[in-house]
Each structure stands twice: as structure tokens, then as C-alpha cells.
Design an enzyme around this catalytic site. Structure first.
Site, short mmCIF file in Angstrom:
data_model
loop_
_atom_site.label_atom_id
_atom_site.label_comp_id
_atom_site.label_asym_id
_atom_site.label_seq_id
_atom_site.Cartn_x
_atom_site.Cartn_y
_atom_site.Cartn_z
N GLU A 183 -1.23 10.43 -2.88
CA GLU A 183 -1.96 9.93 -1.70
C GLU A 183 -3.46 10.05 -1.87
O GLU A 183 -4.22 9.16 -1.50
CB GLU A 183 -1.52 10.69 -0.44
CG GLU A 183 -0.05 10.52 -0.07
CD GLU A 183 0.31 9.10 0.40
OE1 GLU A 183 -0.59 8.26 0.51
OE2 GLU A 183 1.51 8.87 0.66
N GLU A 234 2.42 -4.12 4.11
CA GLU A 234 3.06 -4.82 2.99
C GLU A 234 3.29 -6.32 3.21
O GLU A 234 3.06 -7.13 2.30
CB GLU A 234 4.39 -4.14 2.61
CG GLU A 234 4.22 -2.78 1.94
CD GLU A 234 3.86 -1.65 2.91
OE1 GLU A 234 4.05 -1.84 4.14
OE2 GLU A 234 3.40 -0.58 2.46
C1 DMJ Z 1 0.14 3.01 1.62
O1 DMJ Z 1 -0.34 4.26 1.50
C2 DMJ Z 1 0.38 2.36 0.30
O2 DMJ Z 1 0.51 1.00 0.46
C3 DMJ Z 1 1.60 2.89 -0.38
O3 DMJ Z 1 1.86 2.22 -1.56
C4 DMJ Z 1 2.79 2.75 0.52
N1 DMJ Z 1 2.56 3.30 1.81
C5 DMJ Z 1 1.34 3.01 2.51
C6 DMJ Z 1 1.37 1.78 3.36
O4 DMJ Z 1 2.54 1.45 3.92
#
Ligand code: DMJ
Length: 671
Positions: free
Chosen positions: A302, A571
Site C-alpha cells: 500500500e 477499476e
Molecule cells: C487501490 O489501492 C489499487 O487500485 C489496488 O490495486 C486495488 N485496490 C485499490 C482500489 O480499489
């Protein structure tokens, strides 16, 4: 013969009648004085008959009349040329102002080839097929003055005024400031890596900025996104400034790492949206208050995708070395994560103490997490010239490449940091814990100039695995979706997270991979859109289950009570952006616009900010959760803005690759 030049002018009669031109020139005694020529002409005229003289006079008169007529028309032409050049001057004076007012912050457009396509006449006769297709040469771009006529709303007008004020300021500013978007950039700063770099540099942003094409005007939908961003930012600024996440309902904040996560995640979005004041303010916070020397545990993945990625991309866009310095700092502090028996990194690092560890309950790491930090660390190596970052993450990929336990390229969700082996075998998903493994296979391959074949092999194999094991069609609409496989059993469950896949497939196809990947992308993005459209609020839940059998009164999408929340995730919008960029099909923009409006309808908090909601099925009470995730500003609104743009140079996908948190990083060898 005459007596010679020195003897003075010969007698007029003799000379004019008897001397041939050859003789005159040949002897060098030719007197070419004006008086002599005049006298000679007069004599000839006298020798002519009256008729001859009349004819000649008539001819002279005729020529004189013609002369007067043509003078008048030349005069007109000349006047219009003069007027035009004055107009041009005026336009040129106007355009630079607006050019500066709307500077392209982004990479320099690719130079147009020196062919006929460069010329307006030819290009205009043969317009490109797609309305949004690659922009032509700058002289074909919509001229700046036209922009003014498009700016209709009050908001637009205010911005235009602000921009002009900025231009005036910029013009008065010293030469050292070469970018207006917030960052004060010294001329010697650039995004080039130092000379001991391990990869080829890209052009520095600051230099590219000089080579920009005419800006494409911002449209109404983009302005709406800017407004939404400002609203979200207002909430963050008023109630959560410098903290990780805004809690917009309780007008407070939540802390995850205590590193101003939302602020850092949003930096490059502000840059792209042109929010200068907000960017400057945030930059000040980064300069004065962002401190990584803290006794705090952060999640490696993260903090890499949001903080390191955010700082690197902001550095590239702004050219401001502050962001590179901060990126180096956090990059170094994350390195202890790789000190494991297998070199598969731990999930957590204490960035103050320099220690790392797995989660308390296991020595496993998540596969997506250890394989989705590569773009950022590789770029950090390229910029600093220090190979250690790249070496560490490349080793992870090489190791995973050789591991057994995959199923036709599909990977399990966990990997052990001691043994380096996959654990919990037999479960395959493109959702949580595995998703960005697939995304980063392709993106690393593109980032590195499409040379690292193992990455491509793994990606291609995995997509075949998806086709073979995970694709099914729902009823009644026969939507193709990506399910999950658990020990040989297919489950019709699909996370919203999987909706990154259409975009990734389209990106691969754009980079020369199988055309059927694009077909699949088109089918899957329709499904992702339906995950919104078939729900009461028009917003997707976190997870859906598809109906495999037609049942009266049932839609394709079923939602379980535990899955009906929406976290403002990006997404689907992300994939819509790729699909629109690569196809030019406006339906993708329209779908995105519907989603955007529903975010405004059900998640916007009047006092500032947006909130996650608990129930996408209840329009009268979507049950706000009181949290605005940092990726709403880092990703969702950024992809919205880019989706609505018709400017393919606004983050040119042949020059930039987005990390999984929507932070654009340069492709090392741009296409
Ligand atoms: C983000 O932190 C990034 O896109 C990660 O790859 C997946 N989760 C979140 C968004 O949904």
C-alpha cells in the site's frame, strides 16, 4: 574607327549610326553615360516616320492603362496580406497567453513525421477516423480563442480569468520558473536520472513542456470532475488535513500509516486537473510536514503504490526534485521488507526502526502485494542510479516465474516468506490478493521496453488460464464474466476489483498482443458496466454473483447482503478510460458519466468530501460509511477526468504506464 575614349565623346551622328555593339564593348571605349543614351534615343525617335511614332505612342498609352489597372489589384492584395499579417500577429500574441494559461503539463507530444500529414490542407481533407484520435500538428488544433467560446459556465469563466491572471504572473516571473502548475522548477531540475543511471532516461518534463502542442479545451464533463475533486478536497482540507483519510460525516479523519495518504495520493491528480493552488498548498505540506522517520508499521504494498508511486509520478509531472527526494527516502525505508529467507518480502515494515515482519497470524505474504511493487522500485533505481531497488523486486518476479503451483498461468493468493512457495494452493481468482499480479506482468513488460520475455510469457499464459478456467456467461443477458476456481469448483463470484482486467487487456492489445484480448476486453467492460447499471443506485457493489441459469424476474447480477457496499473504487472507470482511448467509442464516456453522476447522487457529502456507502441497493438510504478512501482522489476522479478528455496526449499511453494506484510513470523506451 573613332579616336578613343580619352579623346572625349565622339560626335553623336557618327557614333549612333555606325558603331556596332560588339565593337563598342570590344574596344572598351563605349561611353555608357546617361546623356549619351538620351541623345541617341532622341535621334532614333526623330528618324521614325509619323505612322511609326503614332503606333509606338499608342502602345505606350495602352501599356499605361494596363499598368494602372494592375496596380489597383496588387494594391488590394497587398492590403489584405498586410491585414492578415497584422491579424496573425494579434493571434500570436493572444495564443501564447492562452497557451500559457493552459500549459500542457504532460509529456511532450510525439513529433509529427515530416510528411504530408503535417500540413493542414491535406490533413483536413482526410480527417482521422476517430474524433478523438491522435491529435494532429499544432496548427490543426482548436485554437485558443475558440476555447473562450466553449467556456460557458460561471465556473469556466472564473477559471479562465484565474488562468489569465496566472499567465500575467508567469510572464512577470523570473526565467527560473518554467512551469506554472504549482511547482517552482529550477531550470537545472529535470526528471532525468543521474549519469550513473542503469536505464536510458526519458526527456525531462521541463524540456518537454516547451515542445507542447496546442492544449485541447477542457469540456463540461471534465469541469464537473474538477468540481467534484474540489468538493472532495474541501472536506479533506477542512477536517482531515495532513491525515490519511477523511471521515466526511463525522468531520474528522482516520489514520492508517499517519503519512497524509490522501494528500500524497492526490498530488498528481491535482496536477493533471490543473488545480494549481491546491497543488501548491499540498506541496508545502510535503516539504514541511511529511516525515518518514516515524516509528510506524506500514504495509509494503500500500505504501509503495500510493506513497512511492504518488511521489514518483508527481516528480515526473512537475519536475520538482522535492518529490524525488521524498521518494528516495521512503524507498530506502521500505527496503528492510526484502530481508527474508526467501527474498519474498514481508507485508509490513516499520519505516522508523528499519524492521519488517509478516502479519501476526502467518508468515505468508499476499501474491498480488509482493508482485505489484515492481514498477515503482524499478523506476526508483532508474532515477537514483542505485540498482538495489530494482534488484530486490526483479528477484521476486524471477522467483515467482519459476514456482510450481500455478494453474495454466493462474497463481494462488499466498506465498510464504520463509520457503518462497505458494501456499493455500488450488484457489484462483483475478480479484483480491491476486489481481494486480496479472496487471503488473504486462505493465513491467511495457515499462522496460517490451524486452523482458518472461514477464510477457507469464502474462500470456495467465490470460489463456483465465479463458480456460474462469470465463463464463450469465443469464439472461449472457454477460461474459470472470469467476473463481476453488479446488476444481467454479464459483460465479466476481469482485469489482476484477474490473481492472478489461483495461489491462486493451493495453496489451494496444501494445501488439493478441487481437482477441481486445475482443475479450470489450465483452468484459460491458459486464463491469452492468455491475453498475443493474443495481438500484447505479453503483456497483464490492462483489457480485452472476446467475448461470435463467430465472424469472432475476437479473444477471445477484448481490449478497455482506457484499453490497461501495468503496468509491476506480477499476471500472479505469477500464472505461483505456477502452475509450483505444477505440474512441463514446459509449464508454457515457457509461462513465452515468457512474460519475451516481457517485454525486449517493456518495457526496454536502459539507465536503465523498463517502463509501454500505448499501448500493437502497437509493433512499445508501447508508454512508463515513470514509473517503485515498484512491477516490488518486484514481477514481483522475480516471474520470482522463476518460472524458479527448486529448490523447493527456498522459500519453505510449509514454506513460499507470501503476496500480493510477500514478503514471514513464515508459523507459517510449513507443
Ligand atoms: C487501490 O489501492 C489499487 O487500485 C489496488 O490495486 C486495488 N485496490 C485499490 C482500489 O480499489
Amino acid at each position: 574607327m573613332y579616336s578613343g575614349a580619352a579623346a572625349g565623346p565622339p560626335r553623336r551622328d557618327f557614333i549612333s549610326v555606325t558603331l556596332g555593339p560588339e565593337e563598342a564593348v570590344g574596344v572598351g571605349g563605349y561611353n555608357n553615360s546617361k546623356a549619351w543614351r538620351r541623345r541617341s534615343c532622341w535621334r532614333k525617335w526623330k528618324q521614325l516616320s509619323r505612322l511609326q511614332r503614332s503606333v509606338i505612342l499608342f502602345l505606350f498609352a495602352f501599356l499605361a492603362v494596363c499598368g494602372v489597372i494592375s496596380y489597383t489589384s496588387v494594391g488590394e492584395t497587398w492590403k489584405s496580406i498586410t491585414d492578415k499579417s497584422l491579424d496573425d500577429q494579434r493571434t500570436e500574441q493572444a495564443i501564447p497567453r492562452l497557451k500559457l494559461a493552459n500549459p500542457v503539463v504532460l509529456p511532450a507530444p510525439q513529433k509529427a513525421d515530416a510528411n504530408h500529414g503535417d500540413y493542414p490542407e491535406l490533413s483536413l481533407q482526410k480527417p482521422p477516423k476517430l474524433p478523438h484520435a491522435r491529435r494532429g500538428p499544432s496548427n490543426l488544433q482548436i485554437k485558443a480563442p475558440q476555447r473562450d467560446t466553449r467556456l460557458k459556465t460561471r465556473h469556466d469563466t472564473m477559471r479562465a480569468v484565474e488562468e489569465l491572471v496566472e499567465v500575467d504572473k508567469a510572464e512577470k516571473t523570473e526565467k527560473s520558473i518554467i512551469s506554472w502548475r504549482g511547482a517552482v522548477i529550477e531550470p537545472d531540475q529535470s526528471t532525468e536520472p543521474p549519469s550513473n543511471r542503469i536505464m536510458e532516461p526519458e526527456k525531462p518534463s521541463s524540456v518537454e513542456a516547451e515542445d507542447q502542442k496546442e492544449p485541447v479545451p477542457i469540456n463540461e464533463r471534465q469541469l464537473a470532475v474538477i468540481e467534484a475533486f474540489r468538493h472532495a478536497w474541501k472536506g479533506y482540507k477542512d477536517f482531515a488535513w495532513g491525515h490519511d483519510e477523511l471521515k466526511p460525516l463525522s468531520k474528522s479523519y482516520s489514520e492508517w500509516f499517519g503519512l497524509g495518504l490522501t494528500l500524497i495520493d492526490a498530488l498528481d491528480t491535482m496536477w493533471i486537473l490543473g488545480l494549481k493552488e491546491e497543488f501548491e498548498e499540498a506541496r508545502k505540506w510535503v516539504a514541511n510536514d511529511l516525515v518518514f522517520d516515524k516509528n510506524v508499521d506500514v504495509n509494503l504494498f500500500e505504501s509503495t503504490i500510493r506513497i512511492l508511486g504518488g511521489l514518483l509520478s508527481t516528480y515526473h509531472l512537475s519536475g520538482d526534485s522535492l518529490f524525488l527526494e521524498k521518494a528516495k527516502d521512503i524507498g530506502n525505508r521500505l527496503m528492510p521488507a526484502f530481508k527474508t529467507p526467501s527474498k519474498i518480502p514481508y507485508s509490513d515494515v516499520n519505516i522508523g526502526r528499519g524492521t519488517a515482519h509478516p502479519p501476526r497470524w502467518t508468515s505468508d505474504s499476499t501474491v498480488a502485494e509482493v508482485t505489484s511493487i515492481q514498477l515503482e522500485f524499478r523506476e526508483l533505481s532508474r532515477l537514483t542510479g542505485d540498482e538495489k531497488f530494482q534488484k530486490a523486486v526483479d528477484e521476486v518476479m524471477k522467483h515467482v516465474h519459476t514456482l510450481s503451483g500455478k494453474n495454466d498461468g493462474l497463481v494462488p493468493m499466498f506465498i510464504n516468506t520463509n520457503s518462497g512457495q505458494f501456499t493455500h494452493l488450488g484457489v484462483y481468482t483475478l480479484g483480491a490478493r491476486a489481481d494486480s499480479y496479472y496487471e503488473y506482468l504486462l505493465k513491467q513488460w511495457i515499462q522496460g521496453g517490451k524486452k523482458e520475455n518472461e514477464l510477457l510469457e507469464d502474462y500470456m499464459r495467465a490470460i489463456e488460464g483465465v479463458k480456460k478456467h474462469l470465463l463464463q456467461r450469465s443469464e439472461p443477458k449472457k454477460l461474459t464474466f470472470v469467476g473463481e476456481l476453488a479446488h476444481g469448483h467454479f464459483s460465479a463470484k466476481m469482485d469489482h476489483l476484477v474490473c481492472f482486467l478489461p483495461g489491462t487487456l486493451a493495453l496489451g492489445a494496444h501494445n501488439g498482443l493478441a487481437a482477441d484480448h481486445m475482443k475479450l476486453a470489450e465483452t468484459l467492460i460491458e459486464t463491469c458496466y452492468q455491475m453498475y447499471a443493474q443495481v438500484e443506485t447505479g453503483l456497483s457493489p464490492e462483489i457480485v454473483h452472476f446467475n448461470l441459469h435463467a430465472q424469472k424476474g432475476h437479473k444477471d447480477v445477484e448481490i449478497k447482503p455482506a457484499d453490497r457496499h461501495n468503496l468509491l473504487r476506480p477499476e471500472t472507470v479505469e477500464s472505461l478510460f483505456y477502452m475509450y482511448r483505444f477505440t474512441g467509442d463514446k459509449k464508454y464516456q457515457d457509461w462513465g458519466w452515468e457512474i460519475f453522476q451516481n457517485f454525486n447522487r449517493y456518495t457526496r457529502v454536502p459539507t465536503g468530501g465523498y463517502t463509501s456507502i454500505n448499501n448500493v441497493q437502497n437509493p433512499s438510504n445508501p447508508e454512508p460509511r463515513d470514509k473517503m478512501e485515498s484512491f477516490f482522489l488518486g484514481e477514481t476522479l483522475k480516471y474520470m477526468f482522463l476518460l472524458f478528455s479527448d486529448d490523447v496526449d493527456l498522459i500519453n499511453l505510449d509514454k506513460y504506464i499507470f501503476n496500480t494506484e493510477a500514478h503514471p510513470l514513464p515508459i523507459w523506451v517510449p513507443a
